[in-house]
Design a protein around this motif. Structure first.
Motif, short mmCIF file in Angstrom:
data_model
loop_
_atom_site.label_atom_id
_atom_site.label_comp_id
_atom_site.label_asym_id
_atom_site.label_seq_id
_atom_site.Cartn_x
_atom_site.Cartn_y
_atom_site.Cartn_z
N MET A 1 -20.72 -26.20 65.52
CA MET A 1 -21.58 -27.33 64.55
C MET A 1 -22.50 -26.45 63.67
O MET A 1 -22.69 -27.00 62.53
CB MET A 1 -22.40 -28.21 65.59
CG MET A 1 -21.39 -29.23 66.20
SD MET A 1 -20.66 -30.14 65.19
CE MET A 1 -21.63 -30.90 64.05
N VAL B 1 -22.79 -26.87 59.66
CA VAL B 1 -24.27 -27.27 58.69
C VAL B 1 -24.43 -26.00 57.78
O VAL B 1 -24.98 -26.46 56.82
CB VAL B 1 -25.32 -27.61 59.85
CG1 VAL B 1 -26.61 -27.73 59.07
CG2 VAL B 1 -25.21 -28.58 60.78
N VAL C 1 -30.99 -30.56 55.13
CA VAL C 1 -29.74 -30.66 54.33
C VAL C 1 -30.06 -31.56 53.23
O VAL C 1 -29.80 -31.51 52.02
CB VAL C 1 -28.74 -31.31 55.28
CG1 VAL C 1 -27.44 -31.68 54.29
CG2 VAL C 1 -28.19 -30.06 56.14
N LEU D 1 -31.76 -21.75 60.91
CA LEU D 1 -31.03 -22.16 61.65
C LEU D 1 -30.19 -21.35 62.48
O LEU D 1 -29.77 -21.38 63.68
CB LEU D 1 -29.82 -23.11 60.77
CG LEU D 1 -30.37 -24.62 60.63
CD1 LEU D 1 -29.33 -25.28 59.79
CD2 LEU D 1 -30.40 -25.26 61.91
N VAL E 1 -25.13 -35.56 57.21
CA VAL E 1 -24.77 -34.85 56.31
C VAL E 1 -23.50 -35.22 55.62
O VAL E 1 -23.51 -35.03 54.30
CB VAL E 1 -24.38 -33.53 57.05
CG1 VAL E 1 -23.69 -32.45 55.92
CG2 VAL E 1 -25.79 -32.72 57.49
N LEU F 1 -24.47 -26.49 49.21
CA LEU F 1 -25.78 -27.00 48.47
C LEU F 1 -26.65 -26.14 47.78
O LEU F 1 -27.16 -26.28 46.76
CB LEU F 1 -26.58 -27.84 49.43
CG LEU F 1 -25.99 -29.09 50.05
CD1 LEU F 1 -26.95 -29.75 51.15
CD2 LEU F 1 -25.66 -30.07 48.88
N LEU G 1 -23.43 -36.05 51.62
CA LEU G 1 -22.22 -35.44 50.70
C LEU G 1 -21.65 -36.44 49.90
O LEU G 1 -21.18 -36.20 48.68
CB LEU G 1 -21.42 -34.44 51.52
CG LEU G 1 -21.93 -33.30 52.01
CD1 LEU G 1 -20.98 -32.71 52.71
CD2 LEU G 1 -22.66 -32.30 50.87
N ALA H 1 -30.21 -31.25 49.28
CA ALA H 1 -29.23 -31.66 48.34
C ALA H 1 -29.93 -32.67 47.15
O ALA H 1 -29.55 -32.62 46.22
CB ALA H 1 -28.29 -33.17 49.31
N THR I 1 -32.46 -30.89 61.22
CA THR I 1 -31.06 -30.44 60.53
C THR I 1 -30.97 -31.54 59.16
O THR I 1 -30.63 -31.13 58.09
CB THR I 1 -29.90 -30.54 61.46
OG1 THR I 1 -30.22 -29.88 62.63
CG2 THR I 1 -28.68 -29.81 60.59
N GLY J 1 -24.52 -34.04 61.69
CA GLY J 1 -23.47 -34.08 60.99
C GLY J 1 -22.91 -35.48 60.29
O GLY J 1 -22.45 -35.43 59.21
N LEU K 1 -25.15 -25.99 53.82
CA LEU K 1 -26.49 -25.69 53.34
C LEU K 1 -26.03 -24.65 52.21
O LEU K 1 -26.64 -24.72 51.20
CB LEU K 1 -27.16 -24.67 54.29
CG LEU K 1 -28.06 -26.13 55.21
CD1 LEU K 1 -28.96 -25.29 56.00
CD2 LEU K 1 -28.97 -26.71 54.07
N SER L 1 -33.18 -33.32 57.92
CA SER L 1 -34.24 -33.11 56.80
C SER L 1 -34.05 -31.89 55.96
O SER L 1 -34.13 -32.00 54.62
CB SER L 1 -35.32 -33.27 57.15
OG SER L 1 -36.15 -32.01 57.65
#
Lengths: 144, 793
Positions: B650, B654, A132, B788, A48, B661, A52, A136, A128, A45, B658, A130
């Protein structure tokens, strides 16, 4: 990526807090709610959030962590925890505990399940992050 | 025990060491098999069998149980002896040190696997090593992987021998079911039970499928010539001396257990003889030196299968001597072929000639090997041919085949003679063709010493029979037949029928060679049914076409269709089972403990679900999904699962990120151009799915089958698992293996996502993944998300 100064500030402040919190979750997991899986997610998190705020490119340059590589190390740690059981015990993933006393902190239990949980933490965090960051990055490239 | 296991795994350990900086100077590796060879030599005089047993999965009867008996020892000597020479040879054959190191790694792993096959006393263990040999063989055939021929040859070998391996495993499992054990020694006690059992024939056929594919028996022989794309040292080692002998070895190993029925006798005899003759004939048609040797290997493997149709002492002796002899002379000839290729630059027999003077040492080794192959006294080959004929004569066969085997033995041996003479004459003795443009040179001593050493051995062994072969072959025969016999081999036993037969086949072979031009013309016109075509059709036409058809039908890129198929099959199957079983949906506890707070959360959840369906923009839909997730985690928290609730929350975060994005690549609003009929159908379908799942949960709650395991976990988490958090103790201790599998899946998902995003056709610009049709536009982000979501359980 955002231009919002407030969000960027917040992300910077939150990052160490989240990382610490995730480690806290990891370590206390055996007795209280928490553990490697959710700890890894909280840790991710923080990444992430930074992604962002600053964009994947910059986070990658600042952190200099190759998540794709580190996740293999996580798996290796988890497997190692199992192999320890095989070597000193009877079977793969036999659990072992050692209690050590450290002056000023108290007695600490170290165990192969803890090592295994650390491996899980690393894998979840890296996977997670990698995913995200990859997503991005694709978005950023399209914007250019 | 320790020494034996160390010896078996020493090559694999050496292969591991080659991954360290030791690979900078890899030439020490030939020492490893060399030392092992000496160790196994000392075992000839030792007390056999030596045993070693380490439990592996005792609950399934799978143990690391090894047994070094006479049969295993014979093979161990071949494996390590020829392995030493091959590694020595390869050190000069490969110009680059890195290539040599890579070759050595594969070869050493193969060596351990092969030693494992011959010394395993447990069927499952044999299978494991068996498959490792298939894999290393694949790597070695495809060694020059930039070459298309090498790749297809490697794939072909893997498909054929790997497929045979699977059949073998099925056969072993059947044997284990019938006999109640996987240990060969224990199965031997059940011999009569097994042979009388209804599963005997299926098990036998499956085992034959494994052995015949590995040993390149007709009609599975075609992978072996294809495997000649391997570097010559690998061909020498795997595809003539050792791996292809694994199949005939297995027959010998199981002979005491399965031999003695008409099925065994008939199939081995017929398949063996067909292969024997077919291989000899086709070998004559070849022009590539290695192809000639490959088909002649096929031929001799056929003979080795055929002799095993009997359980007589003659057959066992013929088998043991035949294996050794063939390994010696064929390895020598393969090394020669590699040297010729190295020294001249071609292996085409039509381009070669007159190498006698240019390559004298290579020639010397080749001459001895060829004489041995032709079976001319007093070399070892003569003894082997003699024994083959004796075995063909003195078997207790039914009358119909009484004449068949001896006749085939004579003709097959004659073909071998012709092939051997042609190999020697065309390569070394006759003058080079006028148009040949090459400048041959002798190869380095490391390359010719191997063939010469093997040749010398075929010359020395028959002259020192009582000292060398008698104990070795005697031990092997004892192990095959399970009873002791005194073996005394003699080169000449006076004028006997086998001797006369040998004389006939040598004469016939020389005559065929003399008339070779005419014979070859005749052979070229001979139509042969080659099974490569069947293989090609199956694996290059039928299978891909079938797969393509199925993929276009099922994976048509429309998410709507996927959901219909998966949900539709799931709910129809579940509903049908519940209807058929007439399960109870309620019991007295169904509605107990129902609190108003969770009811409220549930109502909110349902309201959210309906809103999510009708909301027009993607961002709105995702926001609602996020709220749904948060509500769900609230529900988990209410039910006393804080871990689950936290993790769910959580995951929702995420997933949301995603999604956001992924919106870079998607239009902002949904495609709303759906006809009314489809809409109504979808609503009905969704309602049905919801109903079935609700009923399923009710039924699962109302019908408890056995005790739940949760009690055990709760009780033991603190005492055994040293933790108060039961969920976590389950994850990292009780069921850690599951967790390990799950994190592995996560890693695979991350690799998949990276590959999907970063790898693309070179002419495609970044970010342009989506076809214009909006119906297919959800695929990519959903893929990342599903991976996920699937993990959170």
């Amino acid at each position: 990526m955002t231009q919002s100064l407030f969000f960027r500030f917040l992300a910077r402040v939150m990052m160490p807090v989240l990382i610490l919190f995730s480690l806290f979750l990891l370590l206390r997991g055996h007795n209280e709610p928490g553990g490697g899986f959710v700890g890894g997610l909280v840790g991710a998190g923080s990444i992430v959030l930074m992604t962002l705020a600053y964009g994947a490119e910059e986070v990658r340059q600042r952190l200099r962590i190759d998540f794709l590589r580190t996740m293999y190390y996580g798996l290796a740690v988890a497997i190692l925890a199992g192999v320890i059981g095989l070597v000193i015990g009877v079977a793969f993933q036999d659990a072992y505990w050692w209690t050590t006393f450290i002056q000023g902190i108290g007695s600490i239990e170290v165990s192969t399940p803890l090592l295994f949980d650390i491996g899980v933490y690393m894998v979840v965090l890296c996977v997670t992050s990698s995913i995200v960051m990859n997503m991005a990055e694709e978005g950023e490239r399209e914007d250019h | 025990m320790i020494v034996l296991i160390t010896a078996l795994f020493a090559p694999a350990i050496a292969a591991l060491l080659l991954l360290t900086p030791l690979r900078k100077r890899p030439f020490w590796v030939a020492l490893v098999p060399g030392i092992l060879f000496i160790y196994f030599l000392t075992q000839v005089a030792a007390e056999l069998p030596a045993q070693a047993l380490i439990p592996w999965v005792p609950s399934l009867g799978v143990n690391l149980s090894f047994q070094l008996d006479g049969l295993a020892l014979l093979f161990c000597l071949i494996i390590t002896g020829i392995g030493t020479l091959v590694l020595l040879y390869a050190s000069s054959y490969f110009a680059e040190r890195d290539e040599y190191a890579r070759f050595s790694v594969y070869t050493l792993i193969f060596m351990t696997a092969m030693l494992g096959i011959v010394t395993s006393a447990n069927l499952i263990l044999i299978f494991v090593f068996w498959e490792i040999t298939s894999l290393t063989s694949y790597l070695l055939i495809g060694f020059h992987h930039e070459d298309e021929a090498a790749r297809s040859g490697a794939r072909r070998a893997l498909i054929v021998t790997g497929g045979g391996g699977l059949a073998l495993m099925a056969g072993f499992v059947l044997l284990g079911l019938v006999g109640g054990s996987f240990e060969i020694a224990e199965l031997l006690n059940q011999r009569d039970l097994i042979q009388g059992h209804a599963l005997y024939i299926p098990a036998l056929l499956l085992i034959f499928a494994g052995a015949f594919t590995k040993s390149a028996q007709y009609p599975f022989h075609f992978w072996l010539p294809g495997a000649m794309a391997a570097p010559t040292p690998a061909s020498t080692y795997l595809h003539s001396a050792t791996m292809v002998k694994a199949g005939v070895f297995l027959l010998a190993r199981l002979s005491g257990l399965l031999n003695g029925t008409p099925t065994w006798e008939g199939i081995t005899l017929i398949v063996g003889l067909i292969t024997f003759l077919y291989g000899g004939l086709i070998a004559l048609r070849q022009t590539d030196l290695k192809a000639i040797l490959a088909y002649s290997t096929v031929s001799w493997l056929g003979a080795l299968v055929a002799v095993q149709s009997s359980s007589s002492e003659y057959a066992a002796v013929a088998f043991a001597v035949g294996v050794l002899t063939h390994a010696l002379y064929k390895a020598a000839l393969f090394l020669t072929a590699g040297s010729v290729d190295h020294g001249v630059g071609t292996r085409d027999i039509r381009q070669l000639g007159g190498l006698m003077r240019a390559m004298p040492f290579t020639f010397a080794g080749a001459v001895i090997a060829v004489i041995s192959m032709a079976g001319i006294p007093p070399l070892l080959g003569f003894l082997a041919k003699e024994l083959l004929k004796a075995a063909s004569l003195y078997e207790n066969q039914p009358d119909a085949v009484l004449i068949l085997f001896p006749a085939a033995a004579v003709i097959g041996s004659a073909l071998t003679v012709t092939v051997a003479l042609r190999f020697l004459w065309d390569t070394f003795i006759r003058a080079a063709p006028a148009d040949a443009d090459h400048h041959p040179h002798e190869v380095s001593p490391r390359m010719w010493i191997g063939a010469l050493a093997l040749g010398t051995l075929t010359l020395v062994l028959p002259l020192t029979l009582p000292l060398t072969l008698d104990p070795l072959v005697g031990g092997a025969v004892d192990a095959i037949r399970g009873e002791h016999a005194d073996i005394h081999l003699h080169l000449f036993e006076g004028i006997t029928t086998p001797l006369i037969m040998s004389a006939i086949s040598i004469t016939l072979g020389v005559l065929l060679f003399a008339a070779r031009t005419r014979v070859l013309n005749l052979l070229m016109r001979l139509p042969t049914f080659d099974t490569v075509g069947v293989y090609q059709w199956l694996f290059y036409r039928a299978l891909p076409d079938g797969a393509a058809w199925m993929t276009t039908q099922l994976q048509n890129g429309r998410l709507h269709f996927y959901l219909l198929v998966t949900l539709g099959s799931a709910i129809s199957l579940t509903a049908a089972l519940m209807l058929l079983g007439q399960v109870n949906l309620t019991n007295e506890e169904t509605l107990s403990g129902f609190d108003p707070l969770s009811l409220m959360v549930c109502i909110l959840l349902m309201a959210g679900a309906i809103t999510g369906v009708v909301v027009p923009t993607r961002l709105g839909a995702v926001a609602i999904l996020g709220i749904e997730g948060a509500l769900l985690s609230l529900l988990f928290a209410l039910f006393g699962a804080p871990d689950l609730a936290f993790t769910q929350l959580m995951i929702e975060v995420v997933t949301l990120v995603l999604f956001v994005l992924a919106f870079h690549f998607l239009p902002n609003t949904f495609n709303m151009k759906i006809t009314r009929r489809i809409q109504i159908f979808d609503i009905a379908f969704a309602a049905a799915a919801g109903l079935v799942v609700t009923l399923l949960i009710l039924a699962a709650n109302a019908n408890t089958i056995g005790d739940s395991i949760s009690g055990y976990y709760v009780e033991n988490a603190d005492t055994v698992g040293h933790g108060h958090n039961v969920v976590n103790v389950i994850l990292v201790d009780f069921r850690a293996l599951d967790t390990q599998g799950e994190i592995l899946v996560l890693i695979i998902a991350a690799i998949g996502v990276t590959a999907l995003l970063r790898l693309r056709p070179s002419n495609q610009s970044r970010g342009k993944y989506l076809p214009a049709d909006p119906a297919t536009s959800l695929e990519l982000p959903v893929e990342a998300d599903v991976n996920l979501e699937g993990e959170q359980s």
